[in-house]
Design an enzyme around this catalytic site. Structure first.
Site, short mmCIF file in Angstrom:
data_model
loop_
_atom_site.label_atom_id
_atom_site.label_comp_id
_atom_site.label_asym_id
_atom_site.label_seq_id
_atom_site.Cartn_x
_atom_site.Cartn_y
_atom_site.Cartn_z
N LYS A 174 -24.07 -14.56 26.54
CA LYS A 174 -22.86 -14.96 27.78
C LYS A 174 -22.93 -13.60 28.58
O LYS A 174 -23.63 -12.92 28.42
CB LYS A 174 -21.51 -14.99 27.01
CG LYS A 174 -21.42 -13.42 25.68
CD LYS A 174 -20.31 -12.96 25.12
CE LYS A 174 -20.30 -12.10 24.33
NZ LYS A 174 -19.35 -11.58 23.52
N LYS B 266 -23.59 -19.94 13.42
CA LYS B 266 -23.69 -19.63 11.60
C LYS B 266 -22.49 -19.60 10.49
O LYS B 266 -22.61 -19.70 9.53
CB LYS B 266 -24.87 -18.30 11.94
CG LYS B 266 -24.99 -17.35 12.32
CD LYS B 266 -25.42 -16.61 11.26
CE LYS B 266 -25.14 -14.36 11.08
NZ LYS B 266 -23.39 -14.17 10.83
N ARG C 89 -29.63 -15.45 21.35
CA ARG C 89 -29.55 -16.81 20.11
C ARG C 89 -28.56 -17.58 20.42
O ARG C 89 -27.64 -17.72 20.51
CB ARG C 89 -29.24 -15.87 19.05
CG ARG C 89 -30.59 -14.62 19.01
CD ARG C 89 -30.16 -14.19 17.41
NE ARG C 89 -29.58 -12.65 18.02
CZ ARG C 89 -28.42 -12.05 17.44
NH1 ARG C 89 -29.26 -11.67 15.71
NH2 ARG C 89 -27.61 -10.59 17.63
N PHE D 116 -15.73 -7.09 14.32
CA PHE D 116 -15.26 -7.75 15.09
C PHE D 116 -15.79 -7.70 16.44
O PHE D 116 -14.88 -8.35 17.80
CB PHE D 116 -13.67 -8.32 14.94
CG PHE D 116 -13.13 -8.58 13.64
CD1 PHE D 116 -12.72 -9.72 13.71
CD2 PHE D 116 -12.65 -7.29 12.76
CE1 PHE D 116 -12.85 -10.15 12.44
CE2 PHE D 116 -12.22 -7.20 11.41
CZ PHE D 116 -12.19 -9.28 11.38
N LYS E 189 -13.46 -12.83 8.26
CA LYS E 189 -14.37 -13.09 9.39
C LYS E 189 -14.39 -14.19 9.62
O LYS E 189 -14.46 -14.44 10.87
CB LYS E 189 -15.44 -11.75 8.89
CG LYS E 189 -16.37 -12.09 9.90
CD LYS E 189 -16.15 -11.03 10.96
CE LYS E 189 -17.57 -11.58 12.32
NZ LYS E 189 -16.78 -11.08 13.36
N CYS F 293 -23.39 -15.68 16.12
CA CYS F 293 -22.94 -15.29 15.40
C CYS F 293 -21.47 -16.68 15.13
O CYS F 293 -21.87 -17.45 14.29
CB CYS F 293 -21.16 -14.98 15.14
SG CYS F 293 -22.07 -12.92 15.85
N GLU G 273 -20.49 -9.05 21.63
CA GLU G 273 -21.57 -8.47 22.63
C GLU G 273 -21.62 -8.23 24.10
O GLU G 273 -20.13 -8.85 24.28
CB GLU G 273 -22.83 -9.41 22.30
CG GLU G 273 -22.75 -8.90 21.12
CD GLU G 273 -24.47 -9.69 20.81
OE1 GLU G 273 -24.90 -10.87 21.52
OE2 GLU G 273 -24.83 -10.26 19.88
N ILE H 141 -9.98 -19.98 26.02
CA ILE H 141 -9.46 -21.79 26.46
C ILE H 141 -10.74 -21.68 27.74
O ILE H 141 -9.81 -23.02 28.16
CB ILE H 141 -7.81 -22.44 25.98
CG1 ILE H 141 -7.71 -20.70 27.51
CG2 ILE H 141 -7.33 -21.59 24.92
CD1 ILE H 141 -5.67 -21.38 27.40
N1 NAD Z 1 -23.74 -9.54 16.87
C1 NAD Z 1 -22.65 -9.32 17.00
O1 NAD Z 1 -21.87 -9.38 17.97
C2 NAD Z 1 -21.86 -9.75 16.11
C3 NAD Z 1 -20.11 -9.34 15.80
C4 NAD Z 1 -19.64 -9.02 13.84
C5 NAD Z 1 -20.79 -9.00 13.26
N2 NAD Z 1 -21.80 -8.99 12.89
C6 NAD Z 1 -22.59 -9.35 11.24
O2 NAD Z 1 -23.16 -8.09 11.90
C7 NAD Z 1 -24.46 -8.68 11.41
C8 NAD Z 1 -25.69 -7.81 11.30
O3 NAD Z 1 -25.86 -9.20 12.99
P1 NAD Z 1 -26.48 -8.49 14.10
O4 NAD Z 1 -26.47 -9.06 15.28
O5 NAD Z 1 -27.05 -6.45 13.51
O6 NAD Z 1 -27.77 -8.54 14.08
P2 NAD Z 1 -29.74 -8.17 14.61
O7 NAD Z 1 -30.07 -8.58 13.58
O8 NAD Z 1 -29.35 -7.69 15.82
O9 NAD Z 1 -30.20 -6.78 13.51
C9 NAD Z 1 -29.83 -6.47 11.59
C10 NAD Z 1 -31.06 -6.03 11.26
O10 NAD Z 1 -31.00 -5.67 10.12
C11 NAD Z 1 -32.55 -4.81 9.98
N3 NAD Z 1 -32.69 -5.20 8.85
C12 NAD Z 1 -33.25 -5.89 7.95
N4 NAD Z 1 -32.95 -5.96 6.48
C13 NAD Z 1 -32.81 -4.80 6.46
C14 NAD Z 1 -33.15 -3.87 5.33
N5 NAD Z 1 -33.25 -4.80 3.91
N6 NAD Z 1 -32.57 -2.36 5.77
C15 NAD Z 1 -32.30 -2.26 6.83
N7 NAD Z 1 -32.17 -3.45 7.86
C16 NAD Z 1 -32.79 -4.38 7.62
C17 NAD Z 1 -33.34 -5.96 11.18
O11 NAD Z 1 -34.71 -4.89 11.16
C18 NAD Z 1 -32.85 -5.89 11.98
O12 NAD Z 1 -32.48 -4.83 13.09
C19 NAD Z 1 -24.80 -10.61 11.00
O13 NAD Z 1 -23.97 -10.61 10.17
C20 NAD Z 1 -23.98 -10.60 12.09
O14 NAD Z 1 -22.78 -11.63 11.64
C21 NAD Z 1 -22.77 -8.88 14.29
#
Ligand code: NAD
Length: 446
Positions: free
Chosen positions: A327, A269, A334, A155, A210, A266, A158, A256
């Site tokens: 933000k 998608k 993204r 949760f 989530k 996030c 960023e 709000i």
């Molecule tokens: N960014 C956020 O604020 C946030 C917050 C909560 C949840 N999430 C969720 O967490 C997940 C990751 O988000 P993120 O923003 O960190 O993604 P990101 O795109 O910043 O990073 C993902 C990383 O995974 C790597 N990767 C891909 N396939 C791989 C594999 N098979 N083995 C090892 N590494 C691999 C990529 O190279 C990349 O570096 C998503 O499901 C997202 O929805 C993101």
């Protein structure tokens, strides 16, 4: 404890750094060799306040390191955390290929009991798919090794991710057995010391939690944007309405704020994926469809207003843009509203000169080869000679600018503020035409 994390993006790096800081030994595995090389040279590829220092300190004390070698990672950690991307597929559903590739790697290399923890945001039922992918890989090896699968959605926000991880509002753990629950409790214990913030449940409920959280937050934003649009037509000020409703504790002040719509990696998608999951079980998620449609419309509201004020055509018009990140306090662009703004201005034949305190490198990468998109070294430089200033991100440094200087620099004193940063009366007194979101009849109806 020994922890391995698949994926070194926003979630993987923050999780890894914070777990290492608590004394665990963390190995981060990523398939992106260039990223791993940078991390091993001490470079942090994303902007997240406090992350550099945390990674530097824990690398120096040998508690975190980075590799592309999945076998090494699987061998290292009792906990195998999956924090890889889950981008939207063509039909809006979450693309699970990276999650399942990580699960497959774990199955191919594990030699003893492992807790396989999914931190990526994934639809209900994914833990079963992870379990099957691991089982298949073990079967191919003709070995029988015990493992548990856990859903532990992340949760963090960023821009405040370290703080969120270190002092979480809650830690949601979905398991189907006591052993995994106890191990997860031990892993998170350092972060939940002052009171128990661990919420345990079954795996499916954790997976849905989530999506429910992000969909609720996106709904709040679209709801306020809809009200802002109504306020513009009826001559009300949405900022007063916001304060008026937020004072009700059942509503609250959080999340709000009206604006140019939600972006980031996030909400867009996750709303799409939840709509798709609902469809698969025969439910038309009407609220979420509306949330999404309104958000798409809201992202272009500033450009629609500008077009109307300038009398239709934007061809040859120079526009200044403050704010590129989706933000403040991140360089993440993204799905940022700024991208819709830039794309539609360029398409309409305008030129854009933009500034952001942190996201310039990312913008340079995204808009390489676009001669009509330029970046300036500071906030005032980009404004010189522009027909209007548009504001897409509420960075602190935009909140109290030198208005006299702005008025002198702009070709015409027009500000289109997508974040309602300023007092409309003050700006009118200073001689600006000020167009904000939902602030009374002075706003341009589009
Ligand atoms: N960014 C956020 O604020 C946030 C917050 C909560 C949840 N999430 C969720 O967490 C997940 C990751 O988000 P993120 O923003 O960190 O993604 P990101 O795109 O910043 O990073 C993902 C990383 O995974 C790597 N990767 C891909 N396939 C791989 C594999 N098979 N083995 C090892 N590494 C691999 C990529 O190279 C990349 O570096 C998503 O499901 C997202 O929805 C993101």
């Amino acid at each position: 404890m020994k922890v391995t994390i698949f994926g070194s993006g926003y979630v993987g790096l923050v999780t890894g750094a914070c777990l290492a800081e608590a004394g665990n030994h963390v190995v981060c595995v990523d398939v992106d060799a260039a990223k791993v090389a940078r991390l091993n040279q001490g470079e942090v590829p994303i902007h997240e306040p406090g992350l550099d220092a945390l990674i530097r300190r824990n690398r120096a004390s040998g508690r975190i390191d980075f590799t592309t070698d999945a076998a090494r990672g699987v061998d290292h950690g009792l906990f195998q955390l999956i924090a890889v991307g889950t981008p939207p597929g063509e039909d809006g559903s979450a693309d699970l290929q990276h999650v399942l590739a990580a699960a497959n790697a774990i199955g191919r290399h594990m030699s003893q009991y492992r807790v396989i923890v999914n931190k990526s945001t994934v639809p209900v039922g994914t833990a079963d798919k992870v379990r099957e992918a691991v089982a298949k890989a073990l079967k191919e090896r003709q070995v029988n090794i015990e493992y548990d699968t856990v859903s532990n959605p992340e949760f963090l926000k960023e821009g405040a991710a370290i703080q969120d991880f270190m002092k979480p509002d809650r830690v949601v753990i979905g398991t189907d057995g006591a052993r995994a629950t106890e191990l997860m409790r031990a892993l998170y214990e350092p972060f939940t010391r002052n009171h128990d913030r661990l919420i345990t449940m079954d795996i499916r409920s954790a997976e849905l939690t989530k999506y429910a959280a992000n969909a609720m937050l996106a709904t709040k934003i679209s709801f306020m944007n809809e009200l802002a649009n109504i306020a513009e037509r009826v001559g009300a000020d949405i900022e007063r309405v916001r304060v008026g409703i937020g004072s009700d504790p059942r509503i609250g002040y959080g999340f709000i704020y009206p604006g140019t719509g939600y972006g980031g990696s996030c909400f867009p998608k996750d709303v799409k994926a939840l709509i798709r999951s609902a469809q698969e079980v025969g439910i038309n998620a009407g609220i979420l469809h509306a949330v999404e449609a309104l958000n798409a419309q809201q992202k272009s509201t500033l450009v629609r207003k500008l077009r109307k004020v300038l009398g239709g055509s934007l061809r040859g018009v120079k526009v200044a843009l403050w704010g590129l990140a989706f933000k403040p306090n991140t360089d993440d662009m993204r799905e940022a509203p700024s991208r819709v703004i830039i794309d539609s201005l360029l398409e309409a034949g305008a030129s854009v000169s933009a500034y952001d305190p942190i996201a310039m490198e990312e913008a340079r990468r995204l808009y390489a080869g676009q001669p009509k998109f330029t970046l300036g070294a500071d906030a005032y430089g980009v404004v010189a000679g522009a027909a209007a200033l548009l504001i897409a991100t509420e960075w602190q440094e935009f909140r109290s600018p030198d208005f006299e200087r702005l008025r002198e620099l702009l070709a015409a004193p027009r500000i289109f503020d997508g974040r309602n940063l300023y007092d409309p009366d003050l700006l009118a007194r200073l001689g600006f035409d000020y167009y904000a979101i939902g602030r009374g009849l002075s706003a341009v109806e589009t």
